[in-house]
Write a protein that holds these residues in place. Structure first.
Motif, short mmCIF file in Angstrom:
data_model
loop_
_atom_site.label_atom_id
_atom_site.label_comp_id
_atom_site.label_asym_id
_atom_site.label_seq_id
_atom_site.Cartn_x
_atom_site.Cartn_y
_atom_site.Cartn_z
N THR A 2 0.83 -1.20 0.00
CA THR A 2 0.00 0.00 0.00
C THR A 2 0.87 1.25 0.00
N LEU A 17 0.92 4.02 -3.13
CA LEU A 17 0.53 5.42 -2.95
C LEU A 17 1.71 6.36 -3.20
N TRP A 61 -7.10 10.25 -3.11
CA TRP A 61 -7.65 10.17 -1.75
C TRP A 61 -8.53 8.94 -1.60
N GLY A 70 -6.41 5.77 -1.55
CA GLY A 70 -5.68 5.65 -0.30
C GLY A 70 -6.55 5.18 0.85
#
Length: 918
Positions: free
Chosen positions: A356, A360, A381, A384
């Motif tokens: 992750t 990102l 956003w 995420g």
């Protein structure tokens, strides 16, 4: 019985492969996707619903005293909920009110950008010196102007920068000084042939001599609010100058992140164009494997969001097929990049947290390269939040994650709720997570999971009977195929075919649900019914999923050395040409992108109610799942149902639209026949093929759609000047009238192109001249000009104008176009009956409305179509004085906007558009 994932608790023949989820986790996920939707499972749904209602209330209803009353009611409800044993059942209501009040308060405290009145006063098109700081850059582009009055084309190189102004020159008769002022200026810079455009850096301070002016706006229902759009980007006024009028000062200020992102976007586009230039020189490669200049323009839009180089025809092709999101950077592209890096990290053996973080972190610089626009920020956003929820094993809360992301966006900018891209982004993800995912989990999903572990025969007794039957059948088919395929492919072939069939079914379900969800915003914001959106996206999305990583790899290698990128550029070209070819094929079909008017309020209510019910139905008993999809299909059909146009029955309606410095008149007869005379256009005679703003599409068509008009009966063109003809091609394509009325016009390129557009849309061209009469609905039309023997010049002129008189009972309207004194003299000589309503010729110029003509017409009302602050001084004071002396009541579109007149056969009255129109 629970099957353990431990290798010591399971025989070797049934051990789980690497990455196989334990049964408890899979059961939890299935239960979450198919469990009834409620606020206890996804509490942030309640938060986003209340917050959005608060924003809506603050925008349309709210006044400060109501906020205090709401707070008092809140306290009472919270006290009641705390005291009752059934508090959990009623607590959602006070919590909803809490979030409504928070949404109201967020609107109240949100910063707003208001233009400085002093700056607006100085935006008077006079030449002034300004000093400001560069806060945003725009890509350089070459514009080709097609002149309606010339047979040649003009090429111009331009760029734009946004300046935060420090001071502006203010002068009067007695003084000339720089005064401090704050505001935003979007400056258009033009370079003459042989000149170079200046190079700007973010934060640079510049001194420039420019003519500032307020952005154009149109007082028509449905018209795009351009000034509001500019204010969202911190721009108050516009300006234009030549490259030689700019001086870059030695001092500099701190630059903004948005400016840095735009500069990075422009740099990336230039590098990509260099790769395409080298690829185009490889003549030994087939054309399908070479990147051309047009391909680099498309890739600049696809990879980095730079749309300035896209051709209008290409944009239209993608818009008509409902695949425009494939062409330009959107949340989809950011999601693909994040998913790519997450998948690579997981394949490399990293855990959820590390994968992750890498995904990102890799997506952030890409987002900056795209210009970091609001849709990209929202996608970053949203992705995420969703990935973080996965880390917490909150897969069951996908709707919760989406609601958190939406809430974060709205807290930062409550006005985003009214933004089309925000609505479409979150409507799409809500439809996938709320309807498509539960439906797939209840239908296709179990079969796909059963295929992943088909080699684990020990799982068969613990799976649902239908899944076990499928697994056993595939193994049996494999045994029958073994003599033909060999042992290796005996089971793999039927399993692979089954898996791809199920994946296609899964993609069809997702695409079908998303397309149904997009019908409402597509109807409201784009007025399009994209009949081929489903097949276009079903084939285009997988191609984009491969093209985007490949194109990014080509770009990254090209940054190191152009030669390294060429092999991958060939594959990129092949996939890109496949996508554009696919879109081009769909565009060959008739009505591929049908245009539809605004949906009525009741249809919108039915659409929203159908989706709310479907969120529950797809999680209910099996018999309700298909019914849920059928319900949202029915809700979508409500949006598409034909509506009765909003007309005034029994009267002749004449409406002068506000199209700036141009003409556009809408006529509706008492029996419902419709006619549009002219369609506006840019000031002057030139129109740019690269201009994204089209008066016919963005103003005239929007107004007609707001009246629920799907098709016009006829359209008339007075003459071939672009302020009358510029918007006509869009109107012909959007409303497909039966006939186009014309007079006698010179065959300049723009006029020939209009006639070709009419022919391509099956529209008959009818030529009229003075002396002819014919009925149009309940009215009688008389042609007053041009004369039967009139011979136009080589270039369009105002006296080419087709002049019409439409009579209904004892009332009539004179529609003069731009006819000037010579044409008026001929009409007076041939006799003009008195006419109650006059559309004043040539925007109120002194070259028209001669005393003899005005005396012959003897109108009671007159309407003048002119642009605000137009450079020609229209309407002239002398014409206004003459009309006042003749006791004519004058209506002007530059001051009043759209003006409507109703002729009932006896009298003329100024009217309004029907109340139900927008």
């Amino acid at each position: 019985m629970v099957i353990s994932d431990s290798s010591t608790a399971m025989p070797a023949a049934t051990r789980s492969p690497r990455g196989y989820q334990p049964a408890p986790l899979r059961a939890t996920r299935r239960h979450a996707l198919r469990a009834p939707l409620n606020f206890a499972a996804a509490p942030m749904l309640l938060a986003i619903a209340g917050f959005s209602l608060g924003i809506l209330d603050a925008r349309w209803v709210w006044h400060p005293p109501l906020f205090a009353l709401l707070a008092a009611a809140l306290g009472a409800l919270l006290t009641l909920a705390a005291c009752r044993a059934a508090a959990e059942r009623i607590l959602f209501l006070p919590l909803l009110l809490v979030w409504i009040s928070v949404g109201q308060f967020s609107v109240y405290v949100a910063p707003t950008h208001a233009a400085s009145p002093q700056l607006l006063r100085l935006a008077d098109r006079l030449q002034r010196e300004v000093i400001g700081t560069v806060v945003a850059l725009h890509p350089e582009k070459t514009i080709i102007h097609n002149e309606s009055f010339q047979s040649t084309q003009q090429t111009e190189t331009t760029t734009q920068v946004d300046l935060a102004l420090d001071s502006v020159e203010d002068f009067t008769r007695n003084r000339d000084a720089q005064i401090p002022i704050h505001g935003g200026l979007r400056l258009s810079i033009h370079a003459n042939p042989g000149e170079a455009l200046p190079s700007f850096a973010c934060g640079a301070r510049v001194r420039v001599t420019t003519r500032m002016y307020a952005p154009e706006y149109y007082l028509d229902p449905g018209a795009w609010d351009y000034p509001a759009y500019l204010r969202q980007h911190g721009v108050d006024v516009l300006g234009s100058t030549n490259a030689t009028e700019i001086t870059i000062l030695p001092t500099a200020r701190a630059f903004s992140l948005s400016c840095l992102a735009t500069a990075a976007q422009m740099w990336a586009g230039t590098r990509l164009e260099r790769i395409a230039t080298h690829s185009a020189t490889l003549a030994w490669l087939p054309a399908s494997l070479r990147l051309q200049k047009n391909d680099s323009d498309i890739l600049r839009a696809m990879l980095f969001g730079d749309r300035s180089h896209l051709r209008h025809a290409l944009r239209s092709s993608f818009e008509r097929t409902g695949s425009f999101h494939l062409l330009v950077v959107s949340g989809l592209h950011v999601t693909i990049v994040i998913a790519l890096f997450f998948w690579i990290a997981r394949k490399a053996g990293m855990g959820e947290i590390s994968a992750t973080a890498i995904a990102l972190c890799a997506a952030l610089p890409y987002a900056v390269l795209t210009g970091f626009a609001p849709p990209v920020q929202r996608a970053l956003w949203l992705s995420g939040v969703y990935l973080l929820c996965r880390i917490l094993y909150r897969e069951r809360a996908a709707m919760n994650a989406i609601a958190i992301a939406a809430l974060g966006v709205l807290i930062r900018a409550p006005s985003a709720l009214f933004d089309a891209s925000f609505q479409m982004t979150f409507l799409a993800v809500f439809s996938i997570a709320g309807v498509a995912a539960p439906f797939i989990e209840a239908t296709v999903g179990p079969y796909l999971r059963g295929l992943r572990t088909i080699q684990l025969t020990g799982l068969d007794p613990h799976l649902p009977p239908r899944i076990t039957q499928m697994r056993v059948s595939l193994r049996l088919w494999g045994e029958h195929l073994r003599p033909l395929t060999g042992k290796r492919w005996a089971t793999r072939l039927p399993v692979t075919l089954s898996r791809w069939t199920l994946l296609v079914a899964e993609a069809l379900i997702v695409s079908f649900v998303v397309e149904l969800a997009m019908i409402l915003p597509m109807a409201i914001y784009f007025h399009r019914l994209t009949l081929f959106a489903l097949p276009a996206n079903l084939l285009g999305l997988p191609l984009l999923g491969i093209l985007l990583p490949l194109a990014l790899l080509t770009f990254l290698l090209g940054c190191l050395a152009t030669a390294l990128a060429l092999p991958f550029a060939a594959l990129t070209a092949l996939l890109l040409h496949a996508i554009t070819g696919l879109v081009g094929t769909y565009n060959t079909f008739s009505y591929v992108g049908a245009r539809i008017p605004d949906p009525p309020v009741w249809a919108v209510a039915c659409f929203l109610a159908a989706w709310i019910l479907a969120l529950w139905m797809v999680r209910a008993a099996p018999r309700w799942r298909v019914a849920g999809l059928a319900l949202i299909l029915a809700g979508s059909i409500c949006i598409l149902l034909p509506q009765r146009p909003d007309l005034h029955p029994g009267v002749l309606e004449v409406t002068a639209l506000d199209v700036g410095q141009g003409d556009s008149i809408f006529i509706a007869t008492p029996d419902g026949h419709t006619l549009l005379i002219d369609a506006g256009g840019p000031i002057g005679a030139g129109t740019s093929t690269e201009n994204n703003f089209d008066v016919g599409e963005d103003v005239v068509s929007q107004y007609l759609w707001s009246r629920h008009i799907r098709r016009l009966d006829d359209v008339a063109l007075t003459h071939a000047h672009s302020d009358h003809m510029g918007g006509m091609p869009a109107v012909l394509a959007n409303f497909r009238p039966h006939a186009l009325w014309v007079g006698n016009n010179p065959l300049v390129p723009a006029y020939r192109a209009l006639l070709a557009t009419a022919k391509a849309n099956g529209i008959a061209v009818e030529r009229w001249h003075a002396g002819q009469q014919f009925p149009f609905g309940d009215t009688q039309v008389r042609v007053l000009a041009p004369a039967a023997g009139y011979a136009p010049g080589d270039q369009p002129s105002n006296d080419d104008s087709l002049v019409l008189r439409m009579a209904y009972g004892q009332t009539a309207v004179m529609l003069e176009g731009d006819a000037e004194a010579p044409s008026e003299q001929n009409m007076v000589a041939n006799g003009i009956p008195p006419t109650a309503l006059l559309k004043v010729g040539h925007h109120g110029s002194s070259t028209s409305t001669t005393p003899a003509f005005l005396a012959a017409v003897a109108p009671s009302y007159a309407v003048i179509s002119a642009g605000r602050h137009n450079p020609f001084g229209h309407p002239r004071v002398s014409v206004l004085d003459a009309l006042a002396t003749a006791h004519v009541r004058v209506y002007r579109t530059d001051t009043l906007g759209l003006s409507t007149f109703l002729l009932n056969g006896n009298t003329v009255q100024p009217g309004r558009i029907p109340a139900q129109s927008h």
